[in-house]
Write a protein that holds these residues in place. Sequence first.
Motif, PDB file in Angstrom:
ATOM      1  N   ILE A  12       7.359  42.472  34.223  1.00 37.26           N
ATOM      2  CA  ILE A  12       8.076  41.207  34.414  1.00 37.26           C
ATOM      3  C   ILE A  12       8.123  40.914  35.909  1.00 37.26           C
ATOM      4  O   ILE A  12       8.506  41.772  36.698  1.00 37.26           O
ATOM      5  CB  ILE A  12       9.512  41.298  33.861  1.00 37.26           C
ATOM      6  CG1 ILE A  12       9.498  41.580  32.355  1.00 37.26           C
ATOM      7  CG2 ILE A  12      10.291  40.020  34.174  1.00 37.26           C
ATOM      8  CD1 ILE A  12      10.868  41.886  31.784  1.00 37.26           C
ATOM      9  N   ILE A  13       7.756  39.707  36.293  1.00 38.33           N
ATOM     10  CA  ILE A  13       7.903  39.262  37.675  1.00 38.33           C
ATOM     11  C   ILE A  13       9.150  38.389  37.737  1.00 38.33           C
ATOM     12  O   ILE A  13       9.280  37.425  36.982  1.00 38.33           O
ATOM     13  CB  ILE A  13       6.671  38.460  38.152  1.00 38.33           C
ATOM     14  CG1 ILE A  13       5.435  39.354  38.130  1.00 38.33           C
ATOM     15  CG2 ILE A  13       6.906  37.897  39.558  1.00 38.33           C
ATOM     16  CD1 ILE A  13       4.137  38.611  38.405  1.00 38.33           C
ATOM     17  N   CYS A  14      10.062  38.748  38.628  1.00 34.38           N
ATOM     18  CA  CYS A  14      11.322  38.010  38.721  1.00 34.38           C
ATOM     19  C   CYS A  14      11.351  37.160  39.987  1.00 34.38           C
ATOM     20  O   CYS A  14      10.638  37.435  40.948  1.00 34.38           O
ATOM     21  CB  CYS A  14      12.502  38.973  38.693  1.00 34.38           C
ATOM     22  SG  CYS A  14      12.508  40.184  40.028  1.00 34.38           S
ATOM     23  N   SER A  69       8.384  29.576  29.603  1.00 35.82           N
ATOM     24  CA  SER A  69       8.609  30.774  28.794  1.00 35.82           C
ATOM     25  C   SER A  69       9.544  30.510  27.623  1.00 35.82           C
ATOM     26  O   SER A  69      10.280  31.379  27.214  1.00 35.82           O
ATOM     27  CB  SER A  69       9.162  31.913  29.675  1.00 35.82           C
ATOM     28  OG  SER A  69      10.413  31.542  30.216  1.00 35.82           O
ATOM     29  N   GLY A  70       9.538  29.299  27.099  1.00 26.67           N
ATOM     30  CA  GLY A  70      10.326  29.028  25.911  1.00 26.67           C
ATOM     31  C   GLY A  70       9.828  29.849  24.740  1.00 26.67           C
ATOM     32  O   GLY A  70       8.649  30.232  24.704  1.00 26.67           O
ATOM     33  N   ALA A  74       3.071  29.068  24.199  1.00 27.76           N
ATOM     34  CA  ALA A  74       1.962  30.003  23.998  1.00 27.76           C
ATOM     35  C   ALA A  74       2.118  31.185  24.943  1.00 27.76           C
ATOM     36  O   ALA A  74       2.612  31.051  26.051  1.00 27.76           O
ATOM     37  CB  ALA A  74       0.636  29.301  24.260  1.00 27.76           C
ATOM     38  N   GLY A  75       1.701  32.353  24.503  1.00 31.95           N
ATOM     39  CA  GLY A  75       1.833  33.566  25.317  1.00 31.95           C
ATOM     40  C   GLY A  75       2.945  34.455  24.778  1.00 31.95           C
ATOM     41  O   GLY A  75       3.287  34.395  23.600  1.00 31.95           O
ATOM     42  N   LEU A  76       3.499  35.262  25.646  1.00 31.79           N
ATOM     43  CA  LEU A  76       4.570  36.167  25.241  1.00 31.79           C
ATOM     44  C   LEU A  76       5.730  35.368  24.674  1.00 31.79           C
ATOM     45  O   LEU A  76       6.260  34.474  25.332  1.00 31.79           O
ATOM     46  CB  LEU A  76       5.038  36.997  26.442  1.00 31.79           C
ATOM     47  CG  LEU A  76       6.197  37.956  26.168  1.00 31.79           C
ATOM     48  CD1 LEU A  76       5.767  39.054  25.213  1.00 31.79           C
ATOM     49  CD2 LEU A  76       6.699  38.544  27.470  1.00 31.79           C
ATOM     50  N   PRO A 123      12.889  34.779  27.388  1.00 33.94           N
ATOM     51  CA  PRO A 123      13.606  34.943  26.133  1.00 33.94           C
ATOM     52  C   PRO A 123      13.715  36.403  25.733  1.00 33.94           C
ATOM     53  O   PRO A 123      12.720  37.128  25.685  1.00 33.94           O
ATOM     54  CB  PRO A 123      12.763  34.166  25.114  1.00 33.94           C
ATOM     55  CG  PRO A 123      11.852  33.296  25.914  1.00 33.94           C
ATOM     56  CD  PRO A 123      11.636  34.014  27.213  1.00 33.94           C
ATOM     57  N   LEU A 124      14.935  36.844  25.446  1.00 31.78           N
ATOM     58  CA  LEU A 124      15.220  38.199  24.990  1.00 31.78           C
ATOM     59  C   LEU A 124      15.929  38.113  23.652  1.00 31.78           C
ATOM     60  O   LEU A 124      16.670  37.173  23.384  1.00 31.78           O
ATOM     61  CB  LEU A 124      16.091  38.942  25.999  1.00 31.78           C
ATOM     62  CG  LEU A 124      15.540  39.061  27.416  1.00 31.78           C
ATOM     63  CD1 LEU A 124      16.571  39.709  28.337  1.00 31.78           C
ATOM     64  CD2 LEU A 124      14.233  39.832  27.431  1.00 31.78           C
ATOM     65  N   GLU A 125      15.709  39.122  22.813  1.00 30.75           N
ATOM     66  CA  GLU A 125      16.315  39.144  21.482  1.00 30.75           C
ATOM     67  C   GLU A 125      17.055  40.453  21.289  1.00 30.75           C
ATOM     68  O   GLU A 125      16.603  41.512  21.735  1.00 30.75           O
ATOM     69  CB  GLU A 125      15.221  39.017  20.413  1.00 30.75           C
ATOM     70  CG  GLU A 125      15.749  39.076  18.996  1.00 30.75           C
ATOM     71  CD  GLU A 125      14.625  39.046  17.950  1.00 30.75           C
ATOM     72  OE1 GLU A 125      14.949  38.848  16.766  1.00 30.75           O
ATOM     73  OE2 GLU A 125      13.446  39.236  18.318  1.00 30.75           O
TER      74      GLU A 125
END
Length: 129
Positions: A12-14, A69-70, A74-76, A123-125
């Motif tokens: 992860i790049i912050c 990053s919703g 598309a993507g992670l 997004p984290l779950e």
Amino acid sequence: MFKLNRVHHIAIICSDYERSKRFYSETLGFTIVREVYRAERKSYKLDPEVNGLYQIELFSFPDPPPRSSGPEAAGLRHLAFEVDNIEKAVYHLTEFDILTEPIRVDEHTGKRFTFFADPDGLPLELYEK
């Protein structure tokens, strides 16, 4: 054919290293295994882990570009963490002023889950065991 053993790490790049470091270590309770400053890249690299099982590499770089990053982009899609009790986990997050979505039930497994975001909107779950 080769054999994959497990996921080794998630990078992860912050945008704000100290804020993200506090979020992952203090708010989520990751254990910091290693932290290095790479002067040639003007970059920190932090290796936090959960119960010795999953390791995240948290990077800082000068002025990283924003990324969509919703959860439906598309993507992670998101990172999911297993918890024993979702209400306790959500309560803990609210103590740090972290907003979560309402707890939902997975229609296929019957397990409860919710979403929230890290300081950069990743997004984290939380998924109940």
